[in-house]
Motif scaffolding. Structure first.
Motif, PDB file in Angstrom:
ATOM      1  N   GLY A  47      -9.475 -67.295  26.993  1.00 19.33           N
ATOM      2  CA  GLY A  47     -10.052 -65.954  26.191  1.00 19.33           C
ATOM      3  C   GLY A  47      -8.735 -65.446  25.556  1.00 19.33           C
ATOM      4  O   GLY A  47      -9.305 -64.786  24.205  1.00 19.33           O
ATOM      5  N   GLN A  48      -7.652 -65.354  26.038  1.00 19.11           N
ATOM      6  CA  GLN A  48      -6.628 -64.725  25.098  1.00 19.11           C
ATOM      7  C   GLN A  48      -6.345 -65.486  23.899  1.00 19.11           C
ATOM      8  O   GLN A  48      -5.983 -65.272  22.922  1.00 19.11           O
ATOM      9  N   GLN A  50      -8.433 -67.115  22.298  1.00 17.49           N
ATOM     10  CA  GLN A  50      -9.595 -66.873  21.238  1.00 17.49           C
ATOM     11  C   GLN A  50      -9.261 -65.698  20.334  1.00 17.49           C
ATOM     12  O   GLN A  50      -9.345 -65.444  19.048  1.00 17.49           O
ATOM     13  N   LEU A  51      -8.549 -64.667  21.020  1.00 11.58           N
ATOM     14  CA  LEU A  51      -8.090 -63.641  20.397  1.00 11.58           C
ATOM     15  C   LEU A  51      -6.811 -63.914  19.233  1.00 11.58           C
ATOM     16  O   LEU A  51      -6.868 -63.409  18.305  1.00 11.58           O
ATOM     17  N   GLU A 122      -2.527 -54.643  20.124  1.00 13.38           N
ATOM     18  CA  GLU A 122      -3.813 -54.387  20.665  1.00 13.38           C
ATOM     19  C   GLU A 122      -4.101 -55.724  21.875  1.00 13.38           C
ATOM     20  O   GLU A 122      -4.635 -55.520  22.916  1.00 13.38           O
ATOM     21  N   ALA A 125      -1.878 -55.807  24.579  1.00 17.32           N
ATOM     22  CA  ALA A 125      -2.190 -54.598  25.730  1.00 17.32           C
ATOM     23  C   ALA A 125      -3.293 -55.263  26.709  1.00 17.32           C
ATOM     24  O   ALA A 125      -3.407 -55.126  27.993  1.00 17.32           O
ATOM     25  N   LYS A 126      -4.236 -55.818  25.990  1.00 12.73           N
ATOM     26  CA  LYS A 126      -5.463 -56.531  26.722  1.00 12.73           C
ATOM     27  C   LYS A 126      -4.791 -57.760  27.875  1.00 12.73           C
ATOM     28  O   LYS A 126      -5.020 -57.713  28.836  1.00 12.73           O
ATOM     29  N   LYS A 129      -2.712 -56.958  31.053  1.00 13.06           N
ATOM     30  CA  LYS A 129      -3.358 -56.603  32.483  1.00 13.06           C
ATOM     31  C   LYS A 129      -3.533 -58.012  33.025  1.00 13.06           C
ATOM     32  O   LYS A 129      -3.297 -58.102  34.420  1.00 13.06           O
ATOM     33  N   GLU A 130      -4.064 -58.860  32.491  1.00 13.79           N
ATOM     34  CA  GLU A 130      -4.304 -60.139  33.026  1.00 13.79           C
ATOM     35  C   GLU A 130      -3.216 -60.979  33.677  1.00 13.79           C
ATOM     36  O   GLU A 130      -3.068 -61.491  34.568  1.00 13.79           O
TER      37      GLU A 130
ATOM     38  N   TYR B  52     -12.829 -58.792  30.905  1.00 13.14           N
ATOM     39  CA  TYR B  52     -11.536 -59.705  30.784  1.00 13.14           C
ATOM     40  C   TYR B  52     -11.812 -60.707  29.579  1.00 13.14           C
ATOM     41  O   TYR B  52     -12.844 -60.655  28.913  1.00 13.14           O
ATOM     42  N   SER B  53     -10.481 -60.927  28.914  1.00 10.16           N
ATOM     43  CA  SER B  53     -10.682 -61.405  27.668  1.00 10.16           C
ATOM     44  C   SER B  53     -11.410 -62.766  27.691  1.00 10.16           C
ATOM     45  O   SER B  53     -12.211 -63.414  26.555  1.00 10.16           O
ATOM     46  N   GLY B  54     -11.425 -63.474  28.797  1.00 13.70           N
ATOM     47  CA  GLY B  54     -12.152 -64.772  28.737  1.00 13.70           C
ATOM     48  C   GLY B  54     -13.534 -64.688  29.482  1.00 13.70           C
ATOM     49  O   GLY B  54     -14.041 -65.557  29.843  1.00 13.70           O
ATOM     50  N   CYS B  55     -13.932 -63.429  29.815  1.00 10.37           N
ATOM     51  CA  CYS B  55     -15.171 -63.365  30.714  1.00 10.37           C
ATOM     52  C   CYS B  55     -16.504 -63.960  30.136  1.00 10.37           C
ATOM     53  O   CYS B  55     -16.878 -63.581  28.868  1.00 10.37           O
ATOM     54  N   ARG B  81     -16.842 -55.319  18.317  1.00 10.76           N
ATOM     55  CA  ARG B  81     -15.730 -55.281  19.546  1.00 10.76           C
ATOM     56  C   ARG B  81     -14.616 -54.602  19.306  1.00 10.76           C
ATOM     57  O   ARG B  81     -13.955 -54.391  18.165  1.00 10.76           O
ATOM     58  N   LEU B  83     -10.960 -53.872  21.194  1.00 11.31           N
ATOM     59  CA  LEU B  83      -9.935 -54.165  22.138  1.00 11.31           C
ATOM     60  C   LEU B  83      -9.347 -53.177  22.717  1.00 11.31           C
ATOM     61  O   LEU B  83      -8.816 -53.123  23.828  1.00 11.31           O
ATOM     62  N   SER B  84      -9.187 -51.943  22.130  1.00 18.03           N
ATOM     63  CA  SER B  84      -8.036 -50.938  22.258  1.00 18.03           C
ATOM     64  C   SER B  84      -8.791 -49.711  22.377  1.00 18.03           C
ATOM     65  O   SER B  84      -9.398 -49.123  21.660  1.00 18.03           O
ATOM     66  N   PRO B  86      -7.574 -51.044  25.986  1.00 12.36           N
ATOM     67  CA  PRO B  86      -8.455 -52.198  26.904  1.00 12.36           C
ATOM     68  C   PRO B  86      -9.098 -51.353  28.051  1.00 12.36           C
ATOM     69  O   PRO B  86      -8.797 -50.687  28.612  1.00 12.36           O
ATOM     70  N   TRP B  87     -10.282 -52.342  28.472  1.00 17.62           N
ATOM     71  CA  TRP B  87     -11.172 -51.879  29.491  1.00 17.62           C
ATOM     72  C   TRP B  87     -10.368 -51.697  30.804  1.00 17.62           C
ATOM     73  O   TRP B  87      -9.496 -52.382  31.269  1.00 17.62           O
ATOM     74  N   ILE B 155      -8.237 -52.948  37.374  1.00 16.86           N
ATOM     75  CA  ILE B 155      -7.325 -53.113  36.181  1.00 16.86           C
ATOM     76  C   ILE B 155      -7.130 -51.958  35.341  1.00 16.86           C
ATOM     77  O   ILE B 155      -8.050 -51.229  35.384  1.00 16.86           O
TER      78      ILE B 155
END
Lengths: 249, 155
Positions: A47-48, A50-51, A122, A125-126, A129-130, B52-55, B81, B83-84, B86-87, B155
């Motif tokens: 997922g990261q 892809q960003l 951005e 920061a996302k 967390k992961e 989650y970024s890969g959800c 979308r 991103l900031s 973050p959820w 999170i």
């Protein structure tokens, strides 16, 4: 090639290749919970990716998408650190690689949240967390297995001895890094070493594991010089797009 | 520029009826992933943030939003979308937390609090694994009623 594009490939390729390596465990881990954990971490990393690669394509401005970059470049165009292309080995090897990576990843992302490029900050920061959650798990397990049975200790020490020379590359600066540091986009890799040591050394001590004294570092991944392992990874990962160009579902 | 066909409040109500694809007891509004609803001329813009970024549910969430709003007659729609920031699980609504508990999933525990078993309420729980059946959950076990359960991780 702009320094920013190069940097985004380094980030995205590193998470992509590690994500792919972890996905190879799916259905093979020693217990169900670990199988699920490895697949989930793989998912976060992809997922990261892809960003990072999505932004790379945007920055490059030639219309390439994250998928194009992942599936249609050859090994010499990949910019991942060598440590993530190391074979999975046993479960201990996979965990040790994850721990050494996670400790770097968390420090890198923390620094990137202050990037002068808002898009980079951005994503960082996302992902932070992961990554924080990943590090919690990998350090916990490295300590439990290192300070576990004779057999688990032996395997963890062997994993550390083998992987240690691949960790150093994460902290080497080159001209691209210096340009990025100057413009405030990313910290110089060498600046993260002390913070990485502050996480890794106490955990290894608690795990009763001894890191090799040598600071010798295999390097090359970040400028496209890879070990033979990357080619095999790409052969599998890119097979479908190579055999059936532009296939979608 | 033509007037907005529907009030933004009505759109929020409609989105409150769209279930999360993986935890259908929660709506997308309960989950806190809808960050903004606004009209840009005659085009409705719904801003969504990923959990989650890969959800893998992210894509399905977008499809479900589009389908629900089109069924209500929204013609021009754009999904964006964001991103900031973050959820965070702090954005799960109070009702959402109650719904999770009733469904058998322990809602995210407040900082420093023990995770309470969604079945018997005991806080004598232990973590079995940091990861569960979806990226947002961890596996726990109750040491009183002995049932295993999912915990919606913080999170």
């Amino acid at each position: 090639m702009s320094a920013l594009f190069e940097f985004l490939l380094r980030m995205g390729d590193t998470t992509l290749i590690l994500g792919h390596r972890l996905s190879e465990w799916c259905g093979h881990a020693p217990v169900l919970e670990e199988d699920i954990a490895l697949a989930n971490i793989a998912l976060d990393l992809i997922g990261q990716t892809q960003l990072w690669l999505g932004l790379a394509g945007e920055v490059e401005g030639r219309g390439r998408t994250a998928d194009n970059l992942a599936y249609l470049r050859d090994a010499a165009e990949f910019r991942n650190a060598l440590i993530v292309e190391r074979p999975n080995g046993d479960f201990g090897m996979t965990l040790m690689r994850q721990f050494l990576f996670d400790a770097w990843h968390v420090q890198q992302l923390k620094a990137l949240t202050a990037s002068s490029d808002a898009r980079v900050a951005e994503i960082a920061a996302k992902a932070l967390k992961e990554a924080t959650y990943h590090l919690e798990r990998s350090s916990d397990l490295v300590i439990r297995l290192g300070d576990g049975t004779d057999e688990s200790h032996r395997r963890m020490q062997a994993a550390l001895d083998e992987l240690w020379p691949y960790a150093g590359e994460l902290f080497l600066d080159d001209a691209t890094d210096r340009a990025l540091a100057q413009s405030g986009v990313a910290p110089p890799p060498s600046s993260l070493r002390a913070r990485w040591d502050a996480i890794v050394q106490p955990a290894l001590a608690q795990a009763t594991l001894k890191p090799p004294e040598s600071r010798f570092a295999h390097k090359g991944g970040r400028r496209g010089v890879h070990t033979e392992h990357l080619g095999y990874i790409l052969a599998q990962m890119q097979f479908l797009q190579r055999a059936y160009p532009n296939a979608v579902w | 520029m033509s007037a907005a066909p529907y009030a933004v409040e009505r759109i929020w109500d409609w989105l409150g009826g769209v279930p999360d694809p993986e935890i259908p007891v929660l709506s997308l509004v309960d989950l806190g992933v809808i960050r903004d609803v606004a009209w840009d001329g005659d085009t409705l813009v719904v801003t969504v943030t990923p959990t989650y970024s890969g959800c893998p549910a992210t894509r399905v969430i977008n499809q479900d939003i589009e389908q629900a709003l089109r069924a209500r007659g929204v013609e021009k729609l754009r999904l964006e979308r964001r991103l900031s920031p973050p959820w965070t699980t702090d954005w799960i609504s109070r009702e959402g937390r109650d719904k999770l508990r009733e469904y058998g999933i322990a809602p995210p525990a407040e900082a420093g609090r023990a995770v309470a078993c969604p079945r018997c309420g005991s806080t004598r729980s232990e973590k079995i694994s940091q990861f569960g059946s979806t990226p947002c959950k961890a596996q726990f076990r109750c040491r009183d009623c002995l049932e295993p359960f999912d915990h919606f991780k913080c999170i």
